[in-house]
Design an enzyme around this catalytic site. Sequence first.
Site, PDB file in Angstrom:
ATOM      1  N   HIS A 103       0.822  -1.221   0.000  1.00 17.18           N
ATOM      2  CA  HIS A 103       0.000   0.000   0.000  1.00 17.18           C
ATOM      3  C   HIS A 103       0.857   1.273   0.000  1.00 17.18           C
ATOM      4  CE1 HIS A 103      -3.474  -2.500   0.413  1.00 17.18           C
ATOM      5  NE2 HIS A 103      -3.149  -2.896   1.629  1.00 17.18           N
ATOM      6  N   ASP A 155      -5.420  -8.073  -3.231  1.00 22.66           N
ATOM      7  CA  ASP A 155      -5.714  -7.869  -1.807  1.00 22.66           C
ATOM      8  C   ASP A 155      -7.035  -8.509  -1.382  1.00 22.66           C
ATOM      9  OD1 ASP A 155      -5.749  -6.964   0.795  1.00 22.66           O
ATOM     10  OD2 ASP A 155      -5.443  -4.871   0.323  1.00 22.66           O
TER      11      ASP A 155
END
Length: 458
Positions: A278, A329
């Site tokens: 991220h 994810d």
Amino acid sequence: MPHEPRRFFAAQAWVDGAWARDVLLEVDTRGHWAAVHTGVPATARQGAHVLGGPVLPGLVNAHSHAFQRAIAGLTEQRGAQGDDFWSWRERMYAVALRISAAQLEAVATRLYTEMLAGGYTQVCEFHYLHNAPAGAPAADPLDMSMALVRAAQRSGIGLTLLPTLYMRAGFEAAGLREQQQRFAASPQRIEALLDALARACQDMPRLSLGVAIHSLRAADAHAIQKVVALADARHLPIHIHIAEQEQEVRDCLAHTGLRPMEWLLHNLPLHARWNLVHATHATSDELRGVARSGAHIVLCPSTEANLGDGIFDYPAYAAQGGAWSIGSDSHVSRAWMEELRLLEYSQRLQRRQRNIAAEWGASPSSAANLFEAALAGGVAASGQALAGIAVGQRADWLVLDAQAGALCGIPPEMALDAAVFSSPAAPLQAVYVAGQAVRTTPHAEDGFAQAMYDLWTT
């Protein structure tokens, strides 16, 4: 079992960062590329299997929580108290607490098949469901891990399994909350899991291992350093969630006096096997430090958008030559074309310009620069030889359907641009992993529907 060497011919294939014409491909007995010849005359193609469309390398999905496929589409109604990442997390815990090894295998088998259909041929599984469901007897230490291994073997996808360090609920917490007990794993537990998995999976050539640290808030500095030393001694990939949420940044500042990315740069020897997942809330100085270290960032645009995380500062990182990979994810999307499209479009919306990724890279094509970066970054994330169609790399490839809506009538040199940016995304005719064709449609008997029913109705 090793298979016989085989020859394939592609009228068009992505080689060395560009489209090549009339490409003869040879796969060795290990499922790696033995030879790649471009501009091959018709007389030299005899006996080769002709591939029916443009050929691309498969991509690595660098960040996956397979069990979260079970909540994709089921968290899209606003609660009475509002909705953000932290409220979503509480809903995620509901399935994390309940899912069994058999249910995880069914969900992951369906997910991995969907990933293959979306152009991924290797997945990095950030795995922290180590223990038994709430209220259940103690699990076999490998129970949940082997459910993921079996799912990968059933689907045909390559797997990098990342047992995850998880010891506390937050910077100030002494341990885990009740709904996090399934995640508990110390450095000693991680080492034991790696040893046991290495023994159990030694004859599985498409499976490799790495380690993950859930986040800075989930373990203290000493434990993190022990896991990093373990990974460095074994030359394993290292993954960590970092700076995904602004609250995480504030908490880290309050506890350590440093922002999360700053803490990493000051306290750990970042290098090319590090994968920072991220990094949404990072300063330009932090991104410069990561780029200089050789570490990689893992971007998950569909999840970051779905959770309202924010927009990664791609221009600041790309300007420093920063390396990155792509991941799905939480699996609201399972196709890399959608991830690359959303990465570029989020930058366009923020900067009110077009073709942002074309500003950095060898090509004037945004799609080409994004694809090449994700391809290269996947090697560091997975620890596998997956750098594309080149001798010595694993022979993973995709065959695009040139007659599909996105590609029909498109000049050959624009095929990747259209595949990424023309909607709907170009479907795939075929997917190969280690030289073998794999199925990209779900098996009716994979158990997914029953697992979902049992999870959400009982």
